[in-house]
Motif scaffolding. Structure first.
Motif, PDB file in Angstrom:
ATOM      1  N   LEU A 125       0.835  -1.203   0.000  1.00  9.27           N
ATOM      2  CA  LEU A 125       0.000   0.000   0.000  1.00  9.27           C
ATOM      3  C   LEU A 125       0.869   1.252   0.000  1.00  9.27           C
ATOM      4  CD1 LEU A 125      -2.792  -0.978   2.552  1.00  9.27           C
ATOM      5  CD2 LEU A 125      -3.132  -0.435   0.129  1.00  9.27           C
ATOM      6  N   ASP A 126       1.938   1.199   0.787  1.00 12.26           N
ATOM      7  CA  ASP A 126       2.817   2.355   0.907  1.00 12.26           C
ATOM      8  C   ASP A 126       3.497   2.666  -0.437  1.00 12.26           C
ATOM      9  OD1 ASP A 126       4.414   4.338   2.328  1.00 12.26           O
ATOM     10  OD2 ASP A 126       6.081   2.965   1.891  1.00 12.26           O
ATOM     11  N   ARG A 127       3.957   1.613  -1.106  1.00 16.46           N
ATOM     12  CA  ARG A 127       4.637   1.809  -2.392  1.00 16.46           C
ATOM     13  C   ARG A 127       3.686   2.423  -3.424  1.00 16.46           C
ATOM     14  NH1 ARG A 127       6.926   3.487  -5.951  1.00 16.46           N
ATOM     15  NH2 ARG A 127       8.452   2.550  -7.364  1.00 16.46           N
ATOM     16  N   ILE A 128       2.452   1.907  -3.449  1.00 18.48           N
ATOM     17  CA  ILE A 128       1.475   2.392  -4.426  1.00 18.48           C
ATOM     18  C   ILE A 128       1.016   3.810  -4.062  1.00 18.48           C
ATOM     19  CG2 ILE A 128      -0.894   2.011  -5.292  1.00 18.48           C
ATOM     20  CD1 ILE A 128       1.297   0.228  -6.610  1.00 18.48           C
ATOM     21  N   ALA A 129       0.872   4.085  -2.752  1.00 15.71           N
ATOM     22  CA  ALA A 129       0.457   5.429  -2.322  1.00 15.71           C
ATOM     23  C   ALA A 129       1.450   6.482  -2.830  1.00 15.71           C
ATOM     24  CB  ALA A 129       0.347   5.481  -0.798  1.00 15.71           C
TER      25      ALA A 129
ATOM     26  N   LEU B  19       7.182 -12.115 -11.350  1.00 17.50           N
ATOM     27  CA  LEU B  19       7.600 -12.227  -9.953  1.00 17.50           C
ATOM     28  C   LEU B  19       8.910 -11.463  -9.745  1.00 17.50           C
ATOM     29  CD1 LEU B  19       7.339 -13.441  -7.108  1.00 17.50           C
ATOM     30  CD2 LEU B  19       8.416 -15.523  -7.965  1.00 17.50           C
ATOM     31  N   GLN B  20       9.818 -11.662 -10.684  1.00 19.02           N
ATOM     32  CA  GLN B  20      11.110 -10.999 -10.599  1.00 19.02           C
ATOM     33  C   GLN B  20      10.953  -9.473 -10.803  1.00 19.02           C
ATOM     34  OE1 GLN B  20      13.782 -12.140 -13.790  1.00 19.02           O
ATOM     35  NE2 GLN B  20      15.017 -13.274 -12.314  1.00 19.02           N
ATOM     36  N   GLN B  21      10.211  -9.128 -11.846  1.00 17.83           N
ATOM     37  CA  GLN B  21      10.052  -7.716 -12.189  1.00 17.83           C
ATOM     38  C   GLN B  21       9.353  -6.950 -11.065  1.00 17.83           C
ATOM     39  OE1 GLN B  21       6.844  -6.121 -14.030  1.00 17.83           O
ATOM     40  NE2 GLN B  21       7.889  -4.988 -15.651  1.00 17.83           N
ATOM     41  N   GLN B  22       8.272  -7.529 -10.543  1.00 13.63           N
ATOM     42  CA  GLN B  22       7.470  -6.838  -9.545  1.00 13.63           C
ATOM     43  C   GLN B  22       8.168  -6.803  -8.180  1.00 13.63           C
ATOM     44  OE1 GLN B  22       3.780  -5.780 -10.032  1.00 13.63           O
ATOM     45  NE2 GLN B  22       4.891  -5.424 -11.924  1.00 13.63           N
ATOM     46  N   THR B  23       8.932  -7.839  -7.871  1.00 16.30           N
ATOM     47  CA  THR B  23       9.673  -7.810  -6.607  1.00 16.30           C
ATOM     48  C   THR B  23      10.623  -6.624  -6.620  1.00 16.30           C
ATOM     49  OG1 THR B  23       9.517 -10.207  -6.499  1.00 16.30           O
ATOM     50  CG2 THR B  23      11.103  -9.202  -5.037  1.00 16.30           C
ATOM     51  N   GLY B  24      11.270  -6.427  -7.765  1.00 15.27           N
ATOM     52  CA  GLY B  24      12.173  -5.279  -7.911  1.00 15.27           C
ATOM     53  C   GLY B  24      11.435  -3.965  -7.702  1.00 15.27           C
ATOM     54  N   PHE B  25      10.257  -3.867  -8.309  1.00 20.95           N
ATOM     55  CA  PHE B  25       9.483  -2.625  -8.190  1.00 20.95           C
ATOM     56  C   PHE B  25       9.083  -2.343  -6.741  1.00 20.95           C
ATOM     57  CE2 PHE B  25       5.189  -0.922  -7.668  1.00 20.95           C
ATOM     58  CZ  PHE B  25       5.405   0.376  -8.097  1.00 20.95           C
ATOM     59  N   TYR B  26       8.575  -3.359  -6.048  1.00 19.81           N
ATOM     60  CA  TYR B  26       8.082  -3.120  -4.679  1.00 19.81           C
ATOM     61  C   TYR B  26       9.213  -2.895  -3.681  1.00 19.81           C
ATOM     62  CZ  TYR B  26       3.178  -3.759  -5.916  1.00 19.81           C
ATOM     63  OH  TYR B  26       1.931  -3.588  -6.437  1.00 19.81           O
ATOM     64  N   GLN B  27      10.439  -3.299  -4.087  1.00 22.03           N
ATOM     65  CA  GLN B  27      11.566  -3.047  -3.187  1.00 22.03           C
ATOM     66  C   GLN B  27      12.012  -1.587  -3.204  1.00 22.03           C
ATOM     67  OE1 GLN B  27      14.262  -6.125  -4.363  1.00 22.03           O
ATOM     68  NE2 GLN B  27      13.541  -7.543  -2.789  1.00 22.03           N
ATOM     69  N   GLN B  28      11.755  -0.912  -4.303  1.00 24.76           N
ATOM     70  CA  GLN B  28      12.126   0.513  -4.341  1.00 24.76           C
ATOM     71  C   GLN B  28      11.133   1.282  -3.469  1.00 24.76           C
ATOM     72  OE1 GLN B  28      10.908   1.626  -8.257  1.00 24.76           O
ATOM     73  NE2 GLN B  28      12.392   0.354  -9.328  1.00 24.76           N
ATOM     74  N   CYS B  29      11.605   2.207  -2.641  1.00 26.53           N
ATOM     75  CA  CYS B  29      10.606   3.082  -2.021  1.00 26.53           C
ATOM     76  C   CYS B  29      11.129   4.508  -1.979  1.00 26.53           C
ATOM     77  CB  CYS B  29      10.134   2.572  -0.676  1.00 26.53           C
ATOM     78  SG  CYS B  29      11.411   2.297   0.515  1.00 26.53           S
ATOM     79  N   PRO B  30      11.125   5.154  -3.147  1.00 28.26           N
ATOM     80  CA  PRO B  30      11.672   6.502  -3.252  1.00 28.26           C
ATOM     81  C   PRO B  30      10.884   7.499  -2.391  1.00 28.26           C
ATOM     82  CG  PRO B  30      10.977   5.644  -5.403  1.00 28.26           C
ATOM     83  CD  PRO B  30      10.480   4.700  -4.379  1.00 28.26           C
ATOM     84  N   GLU B  31      11.605   8.400  -1.755  1.00 30.66           N
ATOM     85  CA  GLU B  31      10.960   9.451  -0.958  1.00 30.66           C
ATOM     86  C   GLU B  31      10.193  10.401  -1.865  1.00 30.66           C
ATOM     87  OE1 GLU B  31      10.351   9.932   2.140  1.00 30.66           O
ATOM     88  OE2 GLU B  31      11.396   8.044   2.600  1.00 30.66           O
ATOM     89  N   ASP B  32      10.820  10.756  -2.973  1.00 27.97           N
ATOM     90  CA  ASP B  32      10.232  11.739  -3.878  1.00 27.97           C
ATOM     91  C   ASP B  32       9.096  11.109  -4.698  1.00 27.97           C
ATOM     92  OD1 ASP B  32      10.263  14.289  -5.384  1.00 27.97           O
ATOM     93  OD2 ASP B  32      10.786  12.920  -7.027  1.00 27.97           O
TER      94      ASP B  32
ATOM     95  N   GLY C 103       9.296   5.326 -11.534  1.00 31.70           N
ATOM     96  CA  GLY C 103       9.632   3.902 -11.394  1.00 31.70           C
ATOM     97  C   GLY C 103       8.458   3.024 -11.797  1.00 31.70           C
ATOM     98  N   TRP C 104       7.269   3.453 -11.395  1.00 37.51           N
ATOM     99  CA  TRP C 104       6.071   2.686 -11.745  1.00 37.51           C
ATOM    100  C   TRP C 104       5.831   2.729 -13.267  1.00 37.51           C
ATOM    101  CZ3 TRP C 104       1.393   4.052 -14.069  1.00 37.51           C
ATOM    102  CH2 TRP C 104       0.432   3.029 -14.095  1.00 37.51           C
ATOM    103  N   GLN C 105       5.970   3.920 -13.843  1.00 40.57           N
ATOM    104  CA  GLN C 105       5.721   4.050 -15.286  1.00 40.57           C
ATOM    105  C   GLN C 105       6.668   3.178 -16.102  1.00 40.57           C
ATOM    106  OE1 GLN C 105       6.023   8.316 -15.327  1.00 40.57           O
ATOM    107  NE2 GLN C 105       3.813   8.601 -15.682  1.00 40.57           N
ATOM    108  N   ALA C 106       7.933   3.172 -15.715  1.00 41.15           N
ATOM    109  CA  ALA C 106       8.915   2.378 -16.457  1.00 41.15           C
ATOM    110  C   ALA C 106       8.578   0.884 -16.340  1.00 41.15           C
ATOM    111  CB  ALA C 106      10.315   2.649 -15.923  1.00 41.15           C
ATOM    112  N   THR C 107       8.205   0.460 -15.138  1.00 40.49           N
ATOM    113  CA  THR C 107       7.858  -0.950 -14.934  1.00 40.49           C
ATOM    114  C   THR C 107       6.597  -1.310 -15.716  1.00 40.49           C
ATOM    115  OG1 THR C 107       8.747  -0.677 -12.710  1.00 40.49           O
ATOM    116  CG2 THR C 107       7.569  -2.716 -13.140  1.00 40.49           C
ATOM    117  N   ALA C 108       5.622  -0.395 -15.708  1.00 40.93           N
ATOM    118  CA  ALA C 108       4.359  -0.652 -16.422  1.00 40.93           C
ATOM    119  C   ALA C 108       4.605  -0.775 -17.926  1.00 40.93           C
ATOM    120  CB  ALA C 108       3.359   0.468 -16.143  1.00 40.93           C
ATOM    121  N   ARG C 109       5.462   0.097 -18.445  1.00 39.06           N
ATOM    122  CA  ARG C 109       5.766   0.064 -19.891  1.00 39.06           C
ATOM    123  C   ARG C 109       6.380  -1.285 -20.256  1.00 39.06           C
ATOM    124  NH1 ARG C 109       9.339   4.074 -20.282  1.00 39.06           N
ATOM    125  NH2 ARG C 109       7.788   5.484 -19.434  1.00 39.06           N
ATOM    126  N   GLN C 110       7.343  -1.699 -19.429  1.00 41.53           N
ATOM    127  CA  GLN C 110       8.019  -2.966 -19.667  1.00 41.53           C
ATOM    128  C   GLN C 110       7.025  -4.136 -19.595  1.00 41.53           C
ATOM    129  OE1 GLN C 110      10.647  -4.252 -16.511  1.00 41.53           O
ATOM    130  NE2 GLN C 110      12.397  -4.068 -17.897  1.00 41.53           N
TER     131      GLN C 110
END
Ligand code: G6P
Ligand code: MN
Length: 448
Positions: free
Chosen positions: A40-44, A268-281, A288-295
């Motif tokens: 939830l935090d990552r998506i928020a 599984l691999q791609q999304q694990t990478g995405f959810y591990q990032q938690c940028p402050e900005d 990060g989300w847009q790049a992952t979604a495009r891929q």
């Protein structure tokens, strides 16, 4: 209006938020529910980035409390994945080991996913029926056909199953025909992930025969290049993308073996990478989300597209994205319900008598009229025998799966797998189910 999104920590939540930001309906309250606070935090963070980029926002809350999330909601969107992508990877990988199709929603993979998912969703539906009895329950959770059919007794006609596949197909066809999509009538019928487009009418004539006859144009429709052109001319129809897994099941197994990875393993691999990032900005979080979604979009159903592309080239036509997939369907349904627009959309609802060879309760995926009073399927009538036969057997498999899921019956689970058209024998079905039990502890406990 209060909207609750169950599975709100899911990767596609920003699509829905984006849709709401651009919608004509007023969202007074948006609650994202998920079991995992980190998701939830990552998506928020992504949603905050989206609101900032757009210069407007819809305030939202996040919670892990289901009762609180749905309390008094007008609309409940449900997009959960019990067992996560790890579960999907097992659903898909195990049949491959036996040389059988390994796919998220079709064949043994879809049956195992349903066995894991239906009991969880039944409990969630019970909470919604109690805490938000007037809510529209819009189900995205796969396998959408089976889940919607299983929940129907609990929720009745407040329940709507949705999939972006048909509308994405219509957009592709309209683009090739150089016509606005809203000016065409798409005669489409079937079950979820098992449907066919049998005519496309403008003011007068059916435009589909001309499109099928012109191979070069046909290949500009992604669904048109997933299948052999002569086969499509034999059918006289364009199938839903997912028919690839029925018409070319062994080729799909071969493609997976060659790629060395199932779709679930890749994600599984791609999304694990995405959810591990938690940028402050928040802009960075959005980026990060847009790049992952495009891929994710660019690699969607690559096996099917590459196989039939001329010269074996990768398909330059995106299958999903751009033409308004996931968010567009969800938002169109909510708007039509809220504004009583009586729009026509392909949705999953009880048949009534739309497909006369199925009983009234069978959940089908057909064009429906959507307004404040709910969703009414239009009459399709008789369909070609090959399509009818496949629909009947798959509906039977779906119902056997639902009974197996609700009674924890091992024989019924094996029967559902064995009866599926992509499974070659009863022995293989029983080995696949045994392997599922071994790999998935939650299933093993229930089916002990
Ligand atoms: C389409 C289907 C969905 C399915 C998704 C899988 O949108 O209609 O039902 O879940 O594709 O995409 P993925 O990126 O998860 O393989
Ligand atoms: Mn779908």
């Amino acid at each position: 209006m209060k909207i609750a999104l169950l599975g709100g920590g899911g990767f596609r939540t920003p699509y829905v938020y984006h849709g709401l930001l651009g919608s004509r309906i007023t969202t007074d309250e948006l609650v994202l529910h998920d079991l995992e606070p980190q998701r939830l935090d990552r998506i928020a963070r992504v949603l905050r980035g989206m609101a900032r980029e757009r210069g407007s926002e819809i305030p939202f809350a996040t919670t892990t409390d289901l009762e609180q999330a749905v309390e008094g909601a007008d609309v409940v969107l449900c997009a959960v994945r019990p067992g996560g992508l790890r579960g999907r990877a097992a659903d898909e990988r195990i049949p491959i080991r036996f040389g059988v199709l390994g796919q998220e929603t079709v064949g043994p993979g879809g049956i195992c996913y349903a066995l894991r998912t239906i009991p969880v969703l039944m409990r969630m539906a019970e909470v919604v029926a109690r805490r938000a009895p007037r809510a529209w329950f819009i189900n995205f959770t796969n396998p959408v056909g089976m889940v919607t059919e299983a929940l129907w007794p609990a929720l009745g006609d407040r329940l709507i199953g949705i999939c972006d596949g048909p509308s994405v197909l219509f957009h592709h066809v309209a683009r090739t025909l150089e016509r606005p999509v809203d000016g065409l009538w798409f005669d489409y019928f079937g079950l979820n992930h098992l449907g066919w487009l049998q005519s496309v009418r403008g003011e007068d004539e059916d435009l589909l025969p001309g499109l099928l006859a012109d191979q070069e144009r046909l290949e500009t429709v992604p669904e048109g290049r997933m299948f052999d052109g002569d086969w499509l001319r034999t059918l006289g129809m364009i199938p839903n993308q997912y028919l690839y897994y029925y018409y070319s099941a062994p080729e799909s197994v071969a493609a997976t073996l060659e790629a060395g990875q199932t779709r679930g393993e890749y994600l599984l691999q791609q999304q694990t990478g995405f959810y591990q990032q938690c940028p402050e900005d928040s802009c960075e979080a959005l980026g990060g989300w847009q790049a992952t979604a495009r891929q994710r979009e660019e690699t969607y159903m690559q096996d099917a597209l590459v196989l039939h592309a001329p010269n074996g080239d990768a398909c330059p036509v995106p299958v999903m994205g751009q033409v308004g997939g996931y968010e567009a369907v969800a938002l169109a349904v909510i708007e039509a319900l809220a504004m009583n627009s009586r729009a026509i959309m392909v949705l999953n609802v009880a048949n009534r008598s739309s497909l006369p060879f199925l009983d009234p309760q069978a959940v089908v995926e057909v064009p429906c009229i959507v307004g404040a009073a709910g969703v009414v399927p239009i009459a399709i009538g008789e369909v070609p025998g090959h399509a009818r036969a496949l629909i009947e057997i798959v509906k039977e498999v779906e119902r056997t799966t639902i009974r197996a899921a609700l009674t924890n019956s091992r024989p019924l689970a094996v029967q559902a797998i064995a009866d599926h058209p992509v499974v070659p024998s009863v022995a293989v079905a029983s080995q696949i189910f045994a392997a599922y039990l071994e790999a998935i502890p939650e299933l093993r406990e229930r089916f002990a």
